[in-house]
Write a protein that holds these residues in place. Structure first.
Motif, PDB file in Angstrom:
ATOM      1  N   GLY A 150       0.788  -1.230   0.000  1.00  0.00           N
ATOM      2  CA  GLY A 150       0.000   0.000   0.000  1.00  0.00           C
ATOM      3  C   GLY A 150       0.813   1.268   0.000  1.00  0.00           C
ATOM      4  N   TYR A 151       2.144   1.183  -0.114  1.00  0.00           N
ATOM      5  CA  TYR A 151       3.002   2.374  -0.132  1.00  0.00           C
ATOM      6  C   TYR A 151       2.708   3.219  -1.371  1.00  0.00           C
ATOM      7  CZ  TYR A 151       7.323   5.131  -0.355  1.00  0.00           C
ATOM      8  OH  TYR A 151       8.226   6.151  -0.440  1.00  0.00           O
ATOM      9  N   GLU A 152       2.693   4.539  -1.188  1.00  0.00           N
ATOM     10  CA  GLU A 152       2.462   5.438  -2.321  1.00  0.00           C
ATOM     11  C   GLU A 152       3.707   5.489  -3.197  1.00  0.00           C
ATOM     12  OE1 GLU A 152       2.203  10.128  -2.846  1.00  0.00           O
ATOM     13  OE2 GLU A 152       0.451   9.354  -1.767  1.00  0.00           O
ATOM     14  N   MET A 153       3.614   4.874  -4.363  1.00  0.00           N
ATOM     15  CA  MET A 153       4.753   4.804  -5.264  1.00  0.00           C
ATOM     16  C   MET A 153       4.988   6.135  -5.993  1.00  0.00           C
ATOM     17  SD  MET A 153       6.026   1.734  -5.181  1.00  0.00           S
ATOM     18  CE  MET A 153       6.940   1.768  -6.704  1.00  0.00           C
ATOM     19  N   TYR A 154       3.933   6.625  -6.596  1.00  0.00           N
ATOM     20  CA  TYR A 154       4.019   7.854  -7.374  1.00  0.00           C
ATOM     21  C   TYR A 154       2.761   8.679  -7.145  1.00  0.00           C
ATOM     22  CZ  TYR A 154       7.760   5.616 -10.067  1.00  0.00           C
ATOM     23  OH  TYR A 154       8.915   4.996 -10.443  1.00  0.00           O
ATOM     24  N   ALA A 155       2.934   9.989  -7.260  1.00  0.00           N
ATOM     25  CA  ALA A 155       1.788  10.898  -7.241  1.00  0.00           C
ATOM     26  C   ALA A 155       2.066  11.996  -8.267  1.00  0.00           C
ATOM     27  CB  ALA A 155       1.575  11.486  -5.860  1.00  0.00           C
ATOM     28  N   HIS A 156       1.189  12.127  -9.253  1.00  0.00           N
ATOM     29  CA  HIS A 156       1.370  13.132 -10.303  1.00  0.00           C
ATOM     30  C   HIS A 156       0.599  14.386  -9.896  1.00  0.00           C
ATOM     31  CE1 HIS A 156       2.055  14.925 -14.147  1.00  0.00           C
ATOM     32  NE2 HIS A 156       2.628  13.835 -14.620  1.00  0.00           N
ATOM     33  N   ARG A 157       1.308  15.340  -9.302  1.00  0.00           N
ATOM     34  CA  ARG A 157       0.665  16.529  -8.736  1.00  0.00           C
ATOM     35  C   ARG A 157       0.697  17.685  -9.735  1.00  0.00           C
ATOM     36  NH1 ARG A 157       3.444  14.081  -4.353  1.00  0.00           N
ATOM     37  NH2 ARG A 157       1.991  13.434  -2.724  1.00  0.00           N
ATOM     38  N   TYR A 158      -0.213  18.624  -9.508  1.00  0.00           N
ATOM     39  CA  TYR A 158      -0.326  19.803 -10.364  1.00  0.00           C
ATOM     40  C   TYR A 158       0.711  20.856  -9.969  1.00  0.00           C
ATOM     41  CZ  TYR A 158      -4.889  18.017 -11.864  1.00  0.00           C
ATOM     42  OH  TYR A 158      -5.897  17.244 -12.378  1.00  0.00           O
ATOM     43  N   ASN A 159       1.255  21.560 -10.962  1.00  0.00           N
ATOM     44  CA  ASN A 159       2.119  22.732 -10.730  1.00  0.00           C
ATOM     45  C   ASN A 159       3.205  22.456  -9.694  1.00  0.00           C
ATOM     46  OD1 ASN A 159       0.481  24.299 -12.501  1.00  0.00           O
ATOM     47  ND2 ASN A 159      -0.958  24.657 -10.833  1.00  0.00           N
ATOM     48  N   VAL A 160       3.895  21.338  -9.852  1.00  0.00           N
ATOM     49  CA  VAL A 160       4.891  20.928  -8.867  1.00  0.00           C
ATOM     50  C   VAL A 160       5.998  21.969  -8.737  1.00  0.00           C
ATOM     51  CG1 VAL A 160       6.691  19.231  -8.382  1.00  0.00           C
ATOM     52  CG2 VAL A 160       4.428  18.472  -9.080  1.00  0.00           C
ATOM     53  N   VAL A 161       6.520  22.445  -9.864  1.00  0.00           N
ATOM     54  CA  VAL A 161       7.657  23.364  -9.826  1.00  0.00           C
ATOM     55  C   VAL A 161       7.262  24.695  -9.204  1.00  0.00           C
ATOM     56  CG1 VAL A 161       9.314  24.637 -11.237  1.00  0.00           C
ATOM     57  CG2 VAL A 161       8.784  22.254 -11.781  1.00  0.00           C
ATOM     58  N   GLU A 162       6.142  25.278  -9.656  1.00  0.00           N
ATOM     59  CA  GLU A 162       5.719  26.581  -9.141  1.00  0.00           C
ATOM     60  C   GLU A 162       5.390  26.526  -7.648  1.00  0.00           C
ATOM     61  OE1 GLU A 162       4.853  25.322 -11.953  1.00  0.00           O
ATOM     62  OE2 GLU A 162       5.519  26.805 -13.435  1.00  0.00           O
ATOM     63  N   ARG A 163       4.654  25.503  -7.235  1.00  0.00           N
ATOM     64  CA  ARG A 163       4.284  25.379  -5.822  1.00  0.00           C
ATOM     65  C   ARG A 163       5.518  25.121  -4.956  1.00  0.00           C
ATOM     66  NH1 ARG A 163       0.195  20.652  -5.995  1.00  0.00           N
ATOM     67  NH2 ARG A 163       0.106  20.981  -3.735  1.00  0.00           N
ATOM     68  N   SER A 164       6.433  24.296  -5.453  1.00  0.00           N
ATOM     69  CA  SER A 164       7.652  24.018  -4.700  1.00  0.00           C
ATOM     70  C   SER A 164       8.539  25.250  -4.599  1.00  0.00           C
ATOM     71  CB  SER A 164       8.424  22.861  -5.353  1.00  0.00           C
ATOM     72  OG  SER A 164       7.658  21.681  -5.370  1.00  0.00           O
ATOM     73  N   LEU A 165       8.621  26.033  -5.697  1.00  0.00           N
ATOM     74  CA  LEU A 165       9.402  27.271  -5.659  1.00  0.00           C
ATOM     75  C   LEU A 165       8.862  28.237  -4.611  1.00  0.00           C
ATOM     76  CD1 LEU A 165      10.289  28.218  -9.353  1.00  0.00           C
ATOM     77  CD2 LEU A 165      11.869  28.056  -7.411  1.00  0.00           C
ATOM     78  N   ALA A 166       7.538  28.364  -4.547  1.00  0.00           N
ATOM     79  CA  ALA A 166       6.929  29.257  -3.559  1.00  0.00           C
ATOM     80  C   ALA A 166       7.283  28.815  -2.141  1.00  0.00           C
ATOM     81  CB  ALA A 166       5.416  29.281  -3.742  1.00  0.00           C
ATOM     82  N   LEU A 167       7.268  27.519  -1.892  1.00  0.00           N
ATOM     83  CA  LEU A 167       7.585  27.011  -0.560  1.00  0.00           C
ATOM     84  C   LEU A 167       9.067  27.171  -0.232  1.00  0.00           C
ATOM     85  CD1 LEU A 167       5.387  23.777  -0.567  1.00  0.00           C
ATOM     86  CD2 LEU A 167       5.043  25.805   0.850  1.00  0.00           C
ATOM     87  N   VAL A 168       9.938  26.951  -1.220  1.00  0.00           N
ATOM     88  CA  VAL A 168      11.371  27.129  -0.979  1.00  0.00           C
ATOM     89  C   VAL A 168      11.689  28.578  -0.641  1.00  0.00           C
ATOM     90  CG1 VAL A 168      13.629  27.120  -2.098  1.00  0.00           C
ATOM     91  CG2 VAL A 168      12.129  25.147  -2.335  1.00  0.00           C
ATOM     92  N   ILE A 169      11.095  29.506  -1.387  1.00  0.00           N
ATOM     93  CA  ILE A 169      11.334  30.930  -1.115  1.00  0.00           C
ATOM     94  C   ILE A 169      10.800  31.309   0.262  1.00  0.00           C
ATOM     95  CG2 ILE A 169      10.738  33.271  -1.855  1.00  0.00           C
ATOM     96  CD1 ILE A 169      10.744  32.203  -4.740  1.00  0.00           C
ATOM     97  N   ALA A 170       9.633  30.789   0.620  1.00  0.00           N
ATOM     98  CA  ALA A 170       9.084  31.048   1.955  1.00  0.00           C
ATOM     99  C   ALA A 170      10.014  30.515   3.038  1.00  0.00           C
ATOM    100  CB  ALA A 170       7.698  30.414   2.084  1.00  0.00           C
ATOM    101  N   ALA A 171      10.569  29.313   2.821  1.00  0.00           N
ATOM    102  CA  ALA A 171      11.480  28.730   3.805  1.00  0.00           C
ATOM    103  C   ALA A 171      12.760  29.554   3.937  1.00  0.00           C
ATOM    104  CB  ALA A 171      11.809  27.293   3.410  1.00  0.00           C
ATOM    105  N   LEU A 172      13.279  30.043   2.815  1.00  0.00           N
ATOM    106  CA  LEU A 172      14.488  30.866   2.871  1.00  0.00           C
ATOM    107  C   LEU A 172      14.231  32.193   3.588  1.00  0.00           C
ATOM    108  CD1 LEU A 172      15.925  30.228  -0.711  1.00  0.00           C
ATOM    109  CD2 LEU A 172      16.939  29.517   1.462  1.00  0.00           C
ATOM    110  N   LEU A 173      13.040  32.754   3.397  1.00  0.00           N
ATOM    111  CA  LEU A 173      12.697  33.993   4.098  1.00  0.00           C
ATOM    112  C   LEU A 173      12.564  33.758   5.596  1.00  0.00           C
ATOM    113  CD1 LEU A 173      10.073  35.525   1.633  1.00  0.00           C
ATOM    114  CD2 LEU A 173      12.426  36.282   2.019  1.00  0.00           C
TER     115      LEU A 173
END
Length: 219
Positions: A45-68
């Motif tokens: 039952g382990y989650e092998m893959y998840a195809h998420r929307y806007n992965v790069v844009e959402r991840s960039l927003a979170l990385v910038i928030a973390a750096l701030l």
């Protein structure tokens, strides 16, 4: 949508079409997922893959928030202690300096690396990887940095440091006047943003985008 991964006729498939479960090592056919779908291992039952929307844009927003959040989390007071008329404000950085000045240079180095150095290096690696995908430049370097990031994942121990701070607050609460500083709120926020980033930044989509297999990782 969650679907078990197909395990039929894996012996006849080429290696690039096969994938092994990270938890139970079941060998199976690599799944083809649409947006919003995820694939589960049929054995554990382990989650092998998840195809998420806007992965790069959402991840960039979170990385910038973390750096701030990084600077206030490490350099603003986590707590203020008043004992016998004397008060002191403690930050993550002041804790490292105090350990170094008391002759525990080795411990100070470990605390600095696990609570400040490696978490910052992880964020910078993630930022460089995401920018290489977003701007379509230097993807070979992005592959290298993403490998480095995966080797560093187990060494960033913000949650361990936070647990130590909470234990210290509980133990000192009956001995002295103690007040929580803004730095603690920023530290907790930084930890939560990094946890969310681990969820949003789907590894298989990042690997595919870096290798040129998925040109729509940001969609």
């Amino acid at each position: 949508m969650s679907d078990p991964v197909d395990t039929t006729q894996v012996s006849d498939l080429p290696l690039e079409d096969l994938v092994a479960c990270h938890e139970c090592d079941l060998l199976m056919r690599r799944p083809e997922l649409a947006h919003g779908e995820k694939a589960l291992c049929p054995r554990c039952g382990y989650e092998m893959y998840a195809h998420r929307y806007n992965v790069v844009e959402r991840s960039l927003a979170l990385v910038i928030a973390a750096l701030l959040l990084y600077v206030p989390a490490n350099f603003l007071p986590i707590m203020q202690l008043n004992l016998l008329g004397q008060s002191s404000e403690d930050t993550v950085w002041s804790g490292v300096v105090a350990l170094f000045n008391t002759g525990m240079q080795g411990v100070a180095a470990v605390v600095f690396l696990c609570s400040m150095g490696i978490p910052l290096l992880k964020l910078l690696c993630q930022l460089a990887v995401l920018l290489s995908i977003r701007w379509n430049i230097g993807r070979s370097y992005g592959l290298l940095l993403y490998r480095i990031y995966h080797h560093l994942r187990d060494w960033g121990m913000l949650e361990v440091y936070l647990m130590g701070v909470l234990v210290a607050i509980v133990k000192l609460a009956d001995m002295a006047a103690l007040s929580v500083g803004l730095g603690l709120a920023c530290f907790v926020s930084l930890l939560m943003v990094q946890v969310l980033l681990e969820v949003v930044m789907s590894p298989h989509q990042i690997w595919q985008a870096l290798s040129g297999e998925d040109e729509h990782a940001g969609d």
